[in-house]
Design an enzyme around this catalytic site. Sequence first.
Site, PDB file in Angstrom:
ATOM      1  CE  LYS A 185      -3.896  -2.266   2.198  1.00  7.16           C
ATOM      2  NZ  LYS A 185      -4.415  -2.801   3.464  1.00  7.16           N
ATOM      3  CD  GLN A 226      -3.735  -4.440   6.486  1.00  9.53           C
ATOM      4  OE1 GLN A 226      -3.767  -3.419   5.813  1.00  9.53           O
ATOM      5  NE2 GLN A 226      -4.147  -5.604   6.030  1.00  9.53           N
ATOM      6  CG  ASP A 236     -10.372  -0.284   4.931  1.00  3.57           C
ATOM      7  OD1 ASP A 236     -10.114  -0.797   3.829  1.00  3.57           O
ATOM      8  OD2 ASP A 236      -9.647  -0.395   5.932  1.00  3.57           O
TER       9      ASP A 236
HETATM   10  N1  GUN Z   1      -7.016  -6.813   5.957  1.00  5.07           N
HETATM   11  C1  GUN Z   1      -7.275  -7.565   4.870  1.00  5.07           C
HETATM   12  N2  GUN Z   1      -7.974  -6.862   3.962  1.00  5.07           N
HETATM   13  C2  GUN Z   1      -8.170  -5.631   4.479  1.00  5.07           C
HETATM   14  C3  GUN Z   1      -8.800  -4.448   4.007  1.00  5.07           C
HETATM   15  O1  GUN Z   1      -9.366  -4.390   2.915  1.00  5.07           O
HETATM   16  N3  GUN Z   1      -8.755  -3.390   4.849  1.00  5.07           N
HETATM   17  C4  GUN Z   1      -8.155  -3.434   6.061  1.00  5.07           C
HETATM   18  N4  GUN Z   1      -8.186  -2.335   6.816  1.00  5.07           N
HETATM   19  N5  GUN Z   1      -7.551  -4.513   6.535  1.00  5.07           N
HETATM   20  C5  GUN Z   1      -7.559  -5.604   5.746  1.00  5.07           C
END
Ligand code: GUN
Length: 296
Positions: free
Chosen positions: A54, A98, A121
């Site tokens: 990311k 996350q 998100d």
């Molecule tokens: N962990 C796995 N996929 C995601 C996601 O799309 N967003 C977040 N915040 N954590 C994750």
Amino acid sequence: MTAKVIDGKAFAAKVRAQVTEHVARLAEQNGIQPGLAVVLVGEDPASKVYVKNKHASTIEVGMASFEHRLDASTGEAELLALIDQLNADPKVHGILVQLPLPAHLNSELVINRIAPAKDVDGFHISNVGLLGTGQKSMVPCTPLGCLMMLRDHHGSLAGLNAVVVGRSNIVGKPMAQLLLGDSCTVTIAHSRTKDLAEVCKRADILVAAVGRPEMVTGDMVKPGATVIDVGINRIERDGKNKLVGDVHYESAAAVAGAITPVPGGVGPMTIACLLANTLTACCRANGLEEPKGLTA
Ligand code: GUN
């Protein structure tokens, strides 16, 4: 029939190029740089890889990336204080915590502390409610990526029968809301659904998001249907570690009209949509026009 392969990697590259262009224009015309803050608590190896990717992708499109890595033992008060600080920071337009968080932290409490306008998100309860009532919201990245690919392939989705297999808050439920928003007739199926094969076989659009390797097989697919495979499962086969989706690719591709592969389908779209959401959040925060084609 051999299905058309929907190339998520190429599609994601196109989305990232659109974001890059828009970010450059914001810098030139408005002196604004979108910023994304990512918070990682603990040492989960998969999460560390996601966060690293990311960060690199954020920089690549010209945005500012703010990484916050906290110790696994971080307390709730300290994490909430960091979120408050990011909520108040004008350089931060998107915040992502996350998941999964270490067990001693309450994920719902933490996610709902994020300012809804910065919740890239789309997990905050306000955004869930806005999406459910058809109002402007931040939309979860994976379902948004699936929607973009479906719109690109079909043009209009109106009147199509869509079946979403899986009822998670992250994918299944928001995916169903988005398809409903595009006037599909939507069914949500799950592990307790009776006659799952028969339900799936009615779908013009079949989205598999159950987290079970190769559960959806060709005999469950209507000839000519579009199959979107959200699954990412690591399995052992012939003594090798292999990545497979929730769809049995070979049998489904023999029947479907179009299908997303794993890897190279939905996966690359998730980060591309995270960047698109950060750009959208930045434009909204500054009262500027939103990017076209990158929102629901
Ligand atoms: N962990 C796995 N996929 C995601 C996601 O799309 N967003 C977040 N915040 N954590 C994750």
